[in-house]
Design an enzyme around this catalytic site. Structure first.
Site, PDB file in Angstrom:
ATOM      1  N   CYS A 166       0.804  -1.224   0.000  1.00  0.00           N
ATOM      2  CA  CYS A 166       0.000   0.000   0.000  1.00  0.00           C
ATOM      3  C   CYS A 166       0.838   1.275   0.000  1.00  0.00           C
ATOM      4  O   CYS A 166       0.285   2.376  -0.020  1.00  0.00           O
ATOM      5  CB  CYS A 166      -0.968  -0.012   1.177  1.00  0.00           C
ATOM      6  SG  CYS A 166      -2.055  -1.448   1.157  1.00  0.00           S
ATOM      7  N   HIS A 306      -3.042   7.877   6.327  1.00  0.00           N
ATOM      8  CA  HIS A 306      -3.224   6.540   5.759  1.00  0.00           C
ATOM      9  C   HIS A 306      -4.599   6.019   6.173  1.00  0.00           C
ATOM     10  O   HIS A 306      -5.320   5.465   5.353  1.00  0.00           O
ATOM     11  CB  HIS A 306      -2.103   5.615   6.223  1.00  0.00           C
ATOM     12  CG  HIS A 306      -2.073   4.305   5.520  1.00  0.00           C
ATOM     13  ND1 HIS A 306      -1.979   4.194   4.148  1.00  0.00           N
ATOM     14  CD2 HIS A 306      -2.140   3.031   5.988  1.00  0.00           C
ATOM     15  CE1 HIS A 306      -1.971   2.918   3.802  1.00  0.00           C
ATOM     16  NE2 HIS A 306      -2.076   2.187   4.905  1.00  0.00           N
ATOM     17  N   GLU A 317      -1.185   5.222  13.807  1.00  0.00           N
ATOM     18  CA  GLU A 317      -0.927   6.455  13.060  1.00  0.00           C
ATOM     19  C   GLU A 317      -1.219   7.673  13.915  1.00  0.00           C
ATOM     20  O   GLU A 317      -0.482   8.672  13.866  1.00  0.00           O
ATOM     21  CB  GLU A 317      -1.748   6.492  11.779  1.00  0.00           C
ATOM     22  CG  GLU A 317      -1.380   7.669  10.883  1.00  0.00           C
ATOM     23  CD  GLU A 317      -2.014   7.631   9.514  1.00  0.00           C
ATOM     24  OE1 GLU A 317      -1.563   8.402   8.635  1.00  0.00           O
ATOM     25  OE2 GLU A 317      -2.963   6.850   9.302  1.00  0.00           O
ATOM     26  N   LYS A 338     -10.079   7.692   2.618  1.00  0.00           N
ATOM     27  CA  LYS A 338     -10.489   6.295   2.473  1.00  0.00           C
ATOM     28  C   LYS A 338     -11.892   6.061   3.027  1.00  0.00           C
ATOM     29  O   LYS A 338     -12.539   5.071   2.679  1.00  0.00           O
ATOM     30  CB  LYS A 338      -9.493   5.381   3.167  1.00  0.00           C
ATOM     31  CG  LYS A 338      -8.120   5.290   2.494  1.00  0.00           C
ATOM     32  CD  LYS A 338      -7.219   4.323   3.243  1.00  0.00           C
ATOM     33  CE  LYS A 338      -5.860   4.163   2.569  1.00  0.00           C
ATOM     34  NZ  LYS A 338      -4.997   5.364   2.731  1.00  0.00           N
ATOM     35  N   HIS A 343      -9.890   1.818   0.344  1.00  0.00           N
ATOM     36  CA  HIS A 343      -8.436   1.743   0.334  1.00  0.00           C
ATOM     37  C   HIS A 343      -7.980   1.235  -1.025  1.00  0.00           C
ATOM     38  O   HIS A 343      -8.216   0.076  -1.377  1.00  0.00           O
ATOM     39  CB  HIS A 343      -7.986   0.808   1.448  1.00  0.00           C
ATOM     40  CG  HIS A 343      -6.511   0.785   1.686  1.00  0.00           C
ATOM     41  ND1 HIS A 343      -5.596   1.426   0.868  1.00  0.00           N
ATOM     42  CD2 HIS A 343      -5.777   0.199   2.673  1.00  0.00           C
ATOM     43  CE1 HIS A 343      -4.379   1.229   1.327  1.00  0.00           C
ATOM     44  NE2 HIS A 343      -4.464   0.484   2.424  1.00  0.00           N
ATOM     45  N   PHE A 402       1.864  -3.344   3.972  1.00  0.00           N
ATOM     46  CA  PHE A 402       2.248  -4.646   4.510  1.00  0.00           C
ATOM     47  C   PHE A 402       3.725  -4.885   4.203  1.00  0.00           C
ATOM     48  O   PHE A 402       4.206  -4.599   3.101  1.00  0.00           O
ATOM     49  CB  PHE A 402       1.431  -5.761   3.860  1.00  0.00           C
ATOM     50  CG  PHE A 402       0.024  -5.906   4.389  1.00  0.00           C
ATOM     51  CD1 PHE A 402      -0.459  -5.103   5.411  1.00  0.00           C
ATOM     52  CD2 PHE A 402      -0.823  -6.862   3.852  1.00  0.00           C
ATOM     53  CE1 PHE A 402      -1.746  -5.251   5.892  1.00  0.00           C
ATOM     54  CE2 PHE A 402      -2.123  -7.024   4.328  1.00  0.00           C
ATOM     55  CZ  PHE A 402      -2.580  -6.219   5.350  1.00  0.00           C
TER      56      PHE A 402
END
Length: 417
Positions: A166, A306, A317, A338, A343, A402
């Site tokens: 991502c 994010h 975050e 998002k 996402h 990831f």
């Protein structure tokens, strides 16, 4: 990081995106400012056996409206979406006085042509290996968005794909910036694309228990930083960004939308899917971007987070923003788009940097919708539920992937100096 190796400055001169909120950039932006969710039931395959049946799916995309029929048939949906974003980016942006040998192409995609893989693997199983398409491999590989955009637009500079889950688009943009700074290119087409709303992607993320299961109320499913968040919602789309060296852009009279002034990259070295404790890796990425830009935390007006709507990401975050910005964290405006488009995985960093540029242009901040139940541990100003007017001169965009990939990008209003 230091800019001492090069005095070349990098500006953004054109943008384009396609998302579930709109096939065109301005349509997406209007819907975001209206706080309109684009999350809905998945329609392109049967989801009745899946625990999650919703996504930010683009419903009315017609590939041959953006590329000719032959090219559309020979490219995966991820490349088709990138073609749409790139057409918007370049159609009203003459490239006069730019040497094609000095224009590069770096585009990120986390999983590339996964739908092509599914279709061709099923064909092999059902009909045998001789029925597999000769275009199977080039349609599937993740670099083809960069390769094909280079081919159809004649860009002969540095050309490759970036793959970091991502964070892919963020890394593609960062690499493109560095290539211009190093003098290896004068301009770069960059960004990211993803078309992950497919049977195997959905099955995989469901097995990981990462997705929201609010199937009966899809518009409320993505709820970053809200106490009732229960997982992220997949989205699809693409974002294209054209970067240029400042002096070259000035000389040719290009419109300048903003300056890319800071990049910060780090690795968690912690876990395959979970963020490092207290967002430690994200802290280092944001701090590196601030240091690289040579700006103080207090100068940042807006953070496009994010903000995935998962328990761990949103908490880590938030903790990371507090660590990086100190007391200024409570004065910052932070939002997660998002919440409205889902996402976009490897494309997220591109479309979200575009939203930062549009926030600077229009003086408007997109909201984080579905803020209903405050989470005591997520206690920043997330621009809840409704867009806000605000003067934005400096914006930071986070994208984390990831594998522990962290990327923070900082854009600043271009003042003409």
């Amino acid at each position: 990081m230091s800019d001492s190796s090069s005095s070349r400055r990098v500006v953004i001169t054109s943008i384009g995106c396609s998302t579930a909120a709109g096939l065109k950039t301005e349509e997406t932006w209007r819907n975001l400012l209206a706080g309109k969710s684009a999350i809905s039931r998945i329609e392109n395959f049967d989801t009745s056996d899946y625990p999650t049946r919703i996504a930010g799916e683009i419903k009315d995309f017609v590939p041959n409206e953006w590329m000719d029929d032959k090219h559309a048939k020979r490219n995966d949906r991820s490349v088709q979406l990138m073609a749409a974003a790139t057409r918007q980016c370049l159609d009203d942006h003459p490239l006069n006085d730019l040497d094609p040998n000095r224009i590069g192409t770096v585009i990120g995609s986390g999983i590339g042509g996964i739908r092509t893989f599914e279709i061709q693997y099923e064909r092999q199983l059902m009909r045998g290996p001789h029925k597999v398409s000769p275009f199977f491999i080039p349609m599937m590989i993740s670099d083809m968005a960069a390769g094909f955009m280079s081919i159809i637009h004649g860009f002969k500079g540095p050309n490759y794909g970036a793959v970091s889950a991502c964070a892919s688009a963020g890394n593609a943009i960062a690499d493109s910036y560095l290539l211009i700074k190093a003098g290896m290119a004068d301009a770069m087409l960059t960004g990211g694309t993803e078309a992950p709303v497919t049977p195997s992607s959905l099955a995989g993320f469901c097995a990981l228990k990462a997705l929201s299961r609010r199937n009966e109320e899809p518009e409320q499913a993505s709820r970053p930083f809200d106490k009732e968040r229960d997982g992220f919602v997949m989205g699809e789309g693409a974002g294209a960004i054209f970067l240029e060296e400042l002096d070259i852009a000035r000389k040719r009279g290009a419109r300048i939308l903003g300056e890319l002034v800071g990049i910060g990259l780090s690795g968690d070295a912690y876990h395959m899917t979970a963020p490092a404790p207290n967002g430690e890796g994200a802290v280092r990425a944001m701090n590196a971007a601030l240091d690289h830009a040579g700006i103080q935390p207090s100068e940042v007006d807006y953070v496009n987070a994010h903000g995935t709507s998962t328990q761990l990401n949103d908490l880590s975050e938030t903790q990371a923003i507090k660590s990086s910005f100190g007391e200024h964290a409570y004065k910052l405006k932070v939002s997660s788009t998002k919440s409205m488009i889902g996402h976009l995985l490897g494309a997220a960093g591109a479309v979200e940097l575009i939203f930062c540029l549009l926030a600077i242009r229009d003086g408007k901040l997109p909201p984080t919708i579905n803020q209903e139940f405050p989470d005591e541990a997520c206690d920043l100003d997330y621009v809840p539920n409704e867009a806000q007017d605000a003067s934005v001169d400096v914006a930071l965009s986070n994208c984390f992937g990831f594998g522990g990939h962290n990327c923070s990008l900082i854009v600043r209003r271009y003042s003409g100096n």
